[in-house]
Design a protein around this motif. Structure first.
Motif, PDB file in Angstrom:
ATOM      1  N   LEU A 110       0.857  -1.178   0.000  1.00 16.71           N
ATOM      2  CA  LEU A 110       0.000   0.000   0.000  1.00 16.71           C
ATOM      3  C   LEU A 110       0.895   1.230   0.000  1.00 16.71           C
ATOM      4  CD1 LEU A 110      -2.884   1.159   0.157  1.00 16.71           C
ATOM      5  CD2 LEU A 110      -2.671   1.069   2.651  1.00 16.71           C
ATOM      6  N   SER A 111       0.794   2.040  -1.040  1.00 13.04           N
ATOM      7  CA  SER A 111       1.635   3.231  -1.161  1.00 13.04           C
ATOM      8  C   SER A 111       1.183   4.300  -0.180  1.00 13.04           C
ATOM      9  CB  SER A 111       1.564   3.786  -2.582  1.00 13.04           C
ATOM     10  OG  SER A 111       2.313   4.979  -2.676  1.00 13.04           O
ATOM     11  N   LEU A 112       2.138   4.982   0.391  1.00 14.30           N
ATOM     12  CA  LEU A 112       1.842   6.102   1.279  1.00 14.30           C
ATOM     13  C   LEU A 112       1.885   7.431   0.527  1.00 14.30           C
ATOM     14  CD1 LEU A 112       3.944   4.937   4.351  1.00 14.30           C
ATOM     15  CD2 LEU A 112       1.495   4.641   3.927  1.00 14.30           C
ATOM     16  N   ILE A 113       2.283   7.370  -0.740  1.00 15.07           N
ATOM     17  CA  ILE A 113       2.416   8.571  -1.565  1.00 15.07           C
ATOM     18  C   ILE A 113       1.177   8.683  -2.465  1.00 15.07           C
ATOM     19  CG2 ILE A 113       3.800   9.713  -3.342  1.00 15.07           C
ATOM     20  CD1 ILE A 113       6.179   7.957  -2.246  1.00 15.07           C
ATOM     21  N   LYS A 114       0.559   9.853  -2.457  1.00 12.85           N
ATOM     22  CA  LYS A 114      -0.618  10.090  -3.301  1.00 12.85           C
ATOM     23  C   LYS A 114      -0.166  10.402  -4.726  1.00 12.85           C
ATOM     24  CE  LYS A 114      -3.821   9.790  -0.157  1.00 12.85           C
ATOM     25  NZ  LYS A 114      -4.457   8.517  -0.034  1.00 12.85           N
ATOM     26  N   SER A 115      -0.731   9.691  -5.683  1.00 19.78           N
ATOM     27  CA  SER A 115      -0.406   9.916  -7.092  1.00 19.78           C
ATOM     28  C   SER A 115      -1.187  11.117  -7.626  1.00 19.78           C
ATOM     29  CB  SER A 115      -0.772   8.684  -7.911  1.00 19.78           C
ATOM     30  OG  SER A 115      -0.608   8.949  -9.290  1.00 19.78           O
ATOM     31  N   THR A 116      -0.557  11.841  -8.538  1.00 16.14           N
ATOM     32  CA  THR A 116      -1.244  12.948  -9.205  1.00 16.14           C
ATOM     33  C   THR A 116      -1.759  12.535 -10.577  1.00 16.14           C
ATOM     34  OG1 THR A 116       0.853  13.747 -10.107  1.00 16.14           O
ATOM     35  CG2 THR A 116       0.131  14.691  -8.000  1.00 16.14           C
ATOM     36  N   LYS A 117      -1.489  11.288 -10.962  1.00 17.32           N
ATOM     37  CA  LYS A 117      -1.979  10.818 -12.262  1.00 17.32           C
ATOM     38  C   LYS A 117      -3.500  10.680 -12.190  1.00 17.32           C
ATOM     39  CE  LYS A 117       2.303   8.742 -13.855  1.00 17.32           C
ATOM     40  NZ  LYS A 117       3.185   9.327 -12.859  1.00 17.32           N
ATOM     41  N   PRO A 118      -4.198  10.973 -13.306  1.00 15.66           N
ATOM     42  CA  PRO A 118      -5.659  11.123 -13.232  1.00 15.66           C
ATOM     43  C   PRO A 118      -6.510   9.844 -13.251  1.00 15.66           C
ATOM     44  CG  PRO A 118      -4.881  11.672 -15.432  1.00 15.66           C
ATOM     45  CD  PRO A 118      -3.660  11.404 -14.593  1.00 15.66           C
ATOM     46  N   HIS A 119      -6.005   8.741 -13.798  1.00 17.09           N
ATOM     47  CA  HIS A 119      -6.873   7.586 -14.037  1.00 17.09           C
ATOM     48  C   HIS A 119      -6.503   6.399 -13.151  1.00 17.09           C
ATOM     49  CE1 HIS A 119      -8.243   9.854 -17.456  1.00 17.09           C
ATOM     50  NE2 HIS A 119      -7.004   9.913 -17.917  1.00 17.09           N
ATOM     51  N   ARG A 120      -7.503   5.842 -12.474  1.00 17.53           N
ATOM     52  CA  ARG A 120      -7.305   4.681 -11.593  1.00 17.53           C
ATOM     53  C   ARG A 120      -7.669   3.408 -12.354  1.00 17.53           C
ATOM     54  NH1 ARG A 120      -7.475   3.550  -5.820  1.00 17.53           N
ATOM     55  NH2 ARG A 120      -8.473   1.543  -5.467  1.00 17.53           N
ATOM     56  N   VAL A 121      -6.756   2.435 -12.319  1.00 16.78           N
ATOM     57  CA  VAL A 121      -6.907   1.206 -13.096  1.00 16.78           C
ATOM     58  C   VAL A 121      -6.579   0.006 -12.215  1.00 16.78           C
ATOM     59  CG1 VAL A 121      -6.112  -0.055 -15.148  1.00 16.78           C
ATOM     60  CG2 VAL A 121      -6.212   2.452 -15.188  1.00 16.78           C
ATOM     61  N   THR A 122      -7.351  -1.061 -12.392  1.00 16.84           N
ATOM     62  CA  THR A 122      -7.061  -2.323 -11.727  1.00 16.84           C
ATOM     63  C   THR A 122      -6.486  -3.279 -12.753  1.00 16.84           C
ATOM     64  OG1 THR A 122      -8.895  -1.987 -10.193  1.00 16.84           O
ATOM     65  CG2 THR A 122      -8.035  -4.233 -10.379  1.00 16.84           C
ATOM     66  N   LEU A 123      -5.257  -3.717 -12.516  1.00 20.01           N
ATOM     67  CA  LEU A 123      -4.597  -4.682 -13.392  1.00 20.01           C
ATOM     68  C   LEU A 123      -4.586  -6.036 -12.707  1.00 20.01           C
ATOM     69  CD1 LEU A 123      -1.452  -2.603 -14.463  1.00 20.01           C
ATOM     70  CD2 LEU A 123      -3.587  -2.899 -15.738  1.00 20.01           C
ATOM     71  N   GLY A 124      -4.905  -7.074 -13.459  1.00 20.09           N
ATOM     72  CA  GLY A 124      -4.764  -8.440 -12.970  1.00 20.09           C
ATOM     73  C   GLY A 124      -3.504  -9.025 -13.567  1.00 20.09           C
ATOM     74  N   ILE A 125      -2.673  -9.646 -12.728  1.00 21.34           N
ATOM     75  CA  ILE A 125      -1.461 -10.273 -13.240  1.00 21.34           C
ATOM     76  C   ILE A 125      -1.494 -11.754 -12.921  1.00 21.34           C
ATOM     77  CG2 ILE A 125      -0.104  -8.150 -13.128  1.00 21.34           C
ATOM     78  CD1 ILE A 125       1.214  -9.220 -10.556  1.00 21.34           C
ATOM     79  N   GLY A 126      -0.898 -12.542 -13.787  1.00 16.86           N
ATOM     80  CA  GLY A 126      -0.880 -13.979 -13.569  1.00 16.86           C
ATOM     81  C   GLY A 126       0.252 -14.628 -14.329  1.00 16.86           C
ATOM     82  N   GLY A 127       0.558 -15.856 -13.935  1.00 17.74           N
ATOM     83  CA  GLY A 127       1.570 -16.639 -14.623  1.00 17.74           C
ATOM     84  C   GLY A 127       1.704 -17.996 -13.976  1.00 17.74           C
ATOM     85  N   ASN A 128       2.280 -18.937 -14.740  1.00 16.02           N
ATOM     86  CA  ASN A 128       2.495 -20.281 -14.183  1.00 16.02           C
ATOM     87  C   ASN A 128       3.724 -20.977 -14.762  1.00 16.02           C
ATOM     88  OD1 ASN A 128       1.409 -20.897 -16.716  1.00 16.02           O
ATOM     89  ND2 ASN A 128       0.187 -22.596 -15.949  1.00 16.02           N
ATOM     90  N   ILE A 129       4.631 -20.212 -15.345  1.00  6.50           N
ATOM     91  CA  ILE A 129       5.885 -20.774 -15.851  1.00  6.50           C
ATOM     92  C   ILE A 129       7.034 -20.167 -15.057  1.00  6.50           C
ATOM     93  CG2 ILE A 129       7.461 -20.898 -17.817  1.00  6.50           C
ATOM     94  CD1 ILE A 129       5.039 -20.801 -19.669  1.00  6.50           C
ATOM     95  N   GLY A 130       7.855 -21.025 -14.486  1.00  4.46           N
ATOM     96  CA  GLY A 130       9.026 -20.554 -13.751  1.00  4.46           C
ATOM     97  C   GLY A 130       8.674 -20.033 -12.368  1.00  4.46           C
ATOM     98  N   ASP A 131       9.549 -19.178 -11.832  1.00  5.58           N
ATOM     99  CA  ASP A 131       9.383 -18.621 -10.498  1.00  5.58           C
ATOM    100  C   ASP A 131       8.499 -17.376 -10.590  1.00  5.58           C
ATOM    101  OD1 ASP A 131       9.596 -17.591  -7.934  1.00  5.58           O
ATOM    102  OD2 ASP A 131      11.771 -17.862  -7.810  1.00  5.58           O
TER     103      ASP A 131
END
Length: 161
Positions: free
Chosen positions: A20-41
């Motif tokens: 959880l970032s303690l720094i407030k962003s000044t960028k205008p758009h909030r986005v939720t990214l989903g990340i995934g993977g199953n090869i390697g570490d």
């Protein structure tokens, strides 16, 4: 740290997941990214991705979820997946952000052999603010987000939802 949630799903807590970032962003758009993977570490790769995004001029990381280890869907003859959510603020519009995250997938050696194939890193745009759109390359919100444990379980750990 690994915490078993049920027969199929486990939660992994490690450096940067959750965050959880303690720094407030000044960028205008909030986005939720989903990340995934199953090869390697994959947990290690997620940490590399975290630091890559921290250095990005286009994205500020707001929050991340813990990592969910869960079974594959679609094509089942593959290893379990690791999934997490990253909440970001960005200056990029949806299609430009899509181009950017596809370029990041290539940097992390993503190969697209067939649908639901094993992968080193997958980055999906789940939500882009309240934008609703459907094009050949991008649908917002992600059309299957509400049916996937890989989104719903990590989402339940996001503080600023």
């Amino acid at each position: 740290m690994l915490k078993k949630l049920n027969d199929k799903n486990s939660l992994i807590v490690q450096k940067n997941y959750p965050y959880l970032s303690l720094i407030k962003s000044t960028k205008p758009h909030r986005v939720t990214l989903g990340i995934g993977g199953n090869i390697g570490d994959v947990p290690r790769r997620f940490n590399h991705l975290f630091y890559y995004l921290k250095r990005s001029p286009f994205i500020d990381i707001v929050e991340t979820s813990p990592i969910l280890k869960n079974p594959p869907f679609g094509y089942l003859e593959q290893d379990d997946f690791h999934n997490a959510l990253i909440i970001v603020k960005t200056c990029l519009k949806p299609k430009a952000l899509l181009r950017y995250i596809l370029s990041i997938e290539k940097i992390f050696s993503r190969k697209r052999s067939f649908q639901d194939a094993p992968r080193t890193l997958d980055i999906d745009m789940i939500f882009y603010e309240d934008v609703k759109m459907s094009s050949e390359r991008l649908t917002l919100p992600h059309p299957s987000w509400h049916k996937r444990d890989s989104v719903l379980i990590p989402l339940s750990y996001i503080q600023n939802w």
